[in-house]
Structures are given as structure tokens and as C-alpha cells.
Motif scaffolding. Structure first.
Motif, short mmCIF file in Angstrom:
data_model
loop_
_atom_site.label_atom_id
_atom_site.label_comp_id
_atom_site.label_asym_id
_atom_site.label_seq_id
_atom_site.Cartn_x
_atom_site.Cartn_y
_atom_site.Cartn_z
N LEU A 112 0.68 -0.71 0.23
CA LEU A 112 0.20 0.34 0.36
C LEU A 112 0.92 1.57 0.01
CD1 LEU A 112 -2.82 -0.72 2.64
CD2 LEU A 112 -2.86 -0.75 0.02
N GLY A 113 1.53 0.99 0.61
CA GLY A 113 3.45 2.44 0.96
C GLY A 113 3.58 2.82 -0.51
N THR A 114 3.33 1.61 -1.67
CA THR A 114 4.33 1.98 -3.04
C THR A 114 3.02 2.38 -4.29
OG1 THR A 114 3.91 -0.06 -3.79
CG2 THR A 114 5.93 0.91 -3.08
N LEU A 115 1.38 2.03 -3.37
CA LEU A 115 0.21 1.65 -4.47
C LEU A 115 -0.14 3.38 -3.98
CD1 LEU A 115 -1.32 0.04 -6.01
CD2 LEU A 115 -2.68 0.63 -4.28
N LEU A 116 0.05 3.81 -2.86
CA LEU A 116 -0.63 5.55 -2.67
C LEU A 116 0.30 6.03 -2.72
CD1 LEU A 116 -3.03 6.74 -1.82
CD2 LEU A 116 -3.26 6.19 0.33
N VAL A 187 -14.16 1.42 4.11
CA VAL A 187 -14.37 1.23 2.66
C VAL A 187 -13.37 1.73 1.76
CG1 VAL A 187 -16.22 1.43 0.71
CG2 VAL A 187 -16.65 1.49 3.05
N ALA A 188 -12.53 2.47 2.38
CA ALA A 188 -10.91 3.05 1.55
C ALA A 188 -9.95 2.60 1.59
CB ALA A 188 -10.55 4.54 2.15
N VAL A 189 -9.98 2.02 2.91
CA VAL A 189 -9.25 0.78 3.17
C VAL A 189 -9.37 -0.92 1.70
CG1 VAL A 189 -7.83 -1.33 4.75
CG2 VAL A 189 -8.75 1.22 4.95
N GLY A 190 -10.65 -0.93 2.11
CA GLY A 190 -11.47 -2.12 1.37
C GLY A 190 -11.28 -1.67 -0.55
N ALA A 191 -11.27 -0.44 -0.87
CA ALA A 191 -10.56 -0.37 -2.06
C ALA A 191 -9.27 -0.10 -2.19
CB ALA A 191 -11.46 1.63 -2.76
N LEU A 192 -8.36 0.40 -1.66
CA LEU A 192 -7.30 0.36 -1.20
C LEU A 192 -6.66 -1.56 -2.09
CD1 LEU A 192 -5.86 3.05 0.81
CD2 LEU A 192 -5.90 2.87 -2.21
N VAL A 221 -11.40 10.23 0.10
CA VAL A 221 -12.00 10.61 1.71
C VAL A 221 -11.31 11.74 1.62
CG1 VAL A 221 -10.28 10.37 3.70
CG2 VAL A 221 -11.23 8.35 1.65
N VAL A 222 -11.59 12.76 1.10
CA VAL A 222 -10.51 14.29 1.58
C VAL A 222 -11.96 14.73 0.91
CG1 VAL A 222 -10.03 16.18 0.13
CG2 VAL A 222 -8.23 14.40 0.61
N LEU A 223 -13.02 14.43 -0.06
CA LEU A 223 -14.24 15.32 -0.34
C LEU A 223 -14.85 14.99 0.79
CD1 LEU A 223 -15.30 14.02 -3.99
CD2 LEU A 223 -14.57 16.38 -2.51
N ALA A 224 -15.60 13.57 1.62
CA ALA A 224 -16.47 13.28 2.12
C ALA A 224 -16.16 13.99 4.00
CB ALA A 224 -16.61 12.05 2.92
#
Length: 304
Positions: A112-116, A187-192, A221-224
Motif C-alpha cells: 500500500l505504501g508504493t501504491l498510494l 471502505v477506503a482501505v478495502g478499495a485500496l 476521503v478528502v471530499l467526504a
């Protein structure tokens, strides 16, 4: 919170920005954004659908007649963000399967560190921190779960007087916002994780595609968080402004005033930033993660 009067303001701020973001994404096209058409279509559907769900939850909560219905309106931004996240995840699943005879894969382990991208993670963290600070301020200043109160004690001939304002984002709203934010983050973590584990594509920049999709997840996440921060900060600020001059504000109230003002400013700034992250993620995810050496590429398997 006084959600009803805030609806026109939220629409006035959000709708033009949404339209600009949609037009910009369409003008750039799928190739330049690094997102295939299925992912873009999912965002075009998910963004207005998420806004509609958010407004519906807010209206239903604000128009309720039970004491618990008001705090339920605070779930609106999280509900809308979850809808957008689900749309982004659905768009990721539409990525075409490889059409080549030989599949290749990087020997470097993806995490996840390289993905985000780091800027996207930082922006999401700041948005959540701003929401947490504003919500905590309301909790500390509230007289009870939904009320702000201030009073002058009796002195001499003055019998004392005070004022109370509500609904105010106290404990009842804090619990609701915390629950909605926790669900949003899960949900965000699940999407990642879904983006991380999805099958490889035939795009030579497959990792870059994943990074841009994960940037969109962070943008949701920023939007919400921003859509919740602005009305909460306004609800905190309103009584503090009304009692100024008539009552002596405590240091905590003075600090709360400035926190609310800054929260409103940051929230309004975060709205277009989040929309850009969702719709035009290449603004932050322009390349793959930096590494000390090039990734080794090996033949994984030959198609049979």
C-alpha cells in the motif's frame, strides 16, 4: 447542527466545482488521465450519485421529528463518500484482462505504501485531522449532546443570565460523525486492497494505473471529510459569534472560534482538491514510486 440553512450553501459551493471537474476530466480523456474508460465512467456516475445520497441523508435527518434524527444528518458526507468509493472500486474491476501471449510481472513486492502516492496520503490525513479537530472542539464546547450554553453568574443586583443554542455539534453528533468516518476509512482501505490485488492489465504502466486509482480513493476521503468539516465548523462558529460582545468568552471559546474559522477555510479549499484527486488523479500520481534500482522484470508464465 443547523443543516437546513446550509443546504443552499453546500449546493452553491459543490455543484459548480463538480461540473468543472467533470468537464476537465472529459477534456483530458482516458489516455491522458491514465484511467481507462470504465474507470472514468464509474467516477462520472459515482460523483453525482454520492452527492445525491449525501443530500438525501442530510435532508432526511434534518427534517426528522425525533431527537436522534438531527445527528443522523451528520452521516450524509460519509454516506456520499462511501458511494463514491464503491463506484471507484467498481470501475477498477472493469479493467480489461491481458491480451498478450506472455505475462510479465515485477519482482518488486507491491505494498500500500508504493501504491498510494505520498501527497495523496498526506492530503487525506490532513482532511481527516481537520474534521477530527473541529468535531472535538464542538464536543468540548457543548453543554450537552446537542446544545451550546453560556451564562453570567449572579453578582450583586444582577440575578445572572445566560443563553443556549442548539442544535450544536456536541457528543451526539461526535458519535455519529466518528462512526461514519470509521466506516468511510474502512471502505477506503478495502478499495485500496482491491486495487492492490486486482489482476494485472496489459498496460505497460499498470502500477501507474493502480497509483492513480488509489489517488482517487484518497480524493474521495478528502471530499467526504471536507463536506462534513464545513457544516460542523459553521455550526460551532455560529453561537460563538452571536454571544460575542454580550458575554465574556472563555479562552476555550476564543480558541474554538479560530479553529472553526480555519476549519471552514480548509474545508472549502479541500473540496476542489478532493474533486481533482478523484477526477484528474495524474495531477498527483504522475509516475511510479521512486526506487533505488530499476524493477527486475521476469517472464511469469506462457499462455497455453
Amino acid at each position: 447542527m443547523v443543516v437546513g440553512p446550509l443546504l443552499p450553501l453546500m449546493l452553491l459551493v459543490l455543484l459548480p466545482v463538480v461540473l468543472i471537474a467533470l468537464l476537465l476530466a472529459r477534456a483530458l480523456g482516458a489516455e491522458r488521465t491514465g484511467l481507462h474508460r470504465g474507470a472514468l465512467a464509474a467516477r462520472w456516475v459515482g460523483l453525482p450519485l454520492g452527492m445525491a445520497v449525501m443530500m438525501l441523508v442530510i435532508i432526511l435527518g434534518a427534517s426528522g421529528r425525533t431527537p436522534d434524527s438531527g445527528p443522523l444528518a451528520a452521516l450524509g458526507p460519509a454516506a456520499g463518500g462511501i458511494v463514491l468509493l464503491l463506484a471507484i472500486a467498481a470501475g477498477e474491476l472493469t479493467l480489461p484482462a491481458p491480451q498478450v501471449a506472455v505475462r510479465r510481472a515485477s519482482l518488486r513486492r507491491r505494498t500500500l505504501g508504493t501504491l498510494l502516492p505520498r501527497p495523496a496520503a498526506v492530503l487525506a490525513g490532513l482532511a481527516l485531522a481537520s474534521l477530527a479537530l473541529v468535531t472535538l472542539t464542538g464536543l468540548l464546547l457543548a453543554a450537552d449532546g446537542t446544545t451550546f450554553a453560556i451564562e453570567v453568574p449572579p453578582t450583586g443586583d444582577d440575578p445572572g443570565h445566560g443563553a443556549a443554542f442548539g442544535p450544536f455539534p456536541g457528543g451526539d453528533y461526535t458519535v455519529t460523525i466518528a462512526a461514519g468516518t470509521a466506516a468511510l476509512v474502512l471502505v477506503a482501505v478495502g478499495a485500496l486492497v482491491l486495487i492492490l490485488r486486482r489482476r494485472p492489465s496489459d498496460d505497460v504502466q499498470d502500477l501507474l494505473l493502480r497509483r492513480r486509482s488509489s489517488t482517487s480513493v484518497a480524493g474521495a476521503v478528502v471530499l467526504a471529510a471536507a463536506a462534513c468539516t464545513v457544516p460542523v465548523a459553521l455550526a460551532v462558529l455560529r453561537p460563538l459569534v452571536q454571544v460575542r460582545g454580550e458575554f465574556a468568552l472563555t479562552p476555550g471559546m476564543e480558541a474554538g472560534t479560530w479553529i472553526a474559522v480555519v476549519g471552514i477555510g480548509l474545508g472549502l479549499l479541500a473540496l476542489p482538491v478532493g474533486l481533482a484527486m478523484v477526477m484528474v488523479p495524474e495531477l498527483l500520481a504522475r509516475s511510479g514510486p521512486r526506487t533505488g534500482a530499476s524493477a527486475a522484470i521476469a517472464v511469469e508464465e506462457a499462455a497455453r
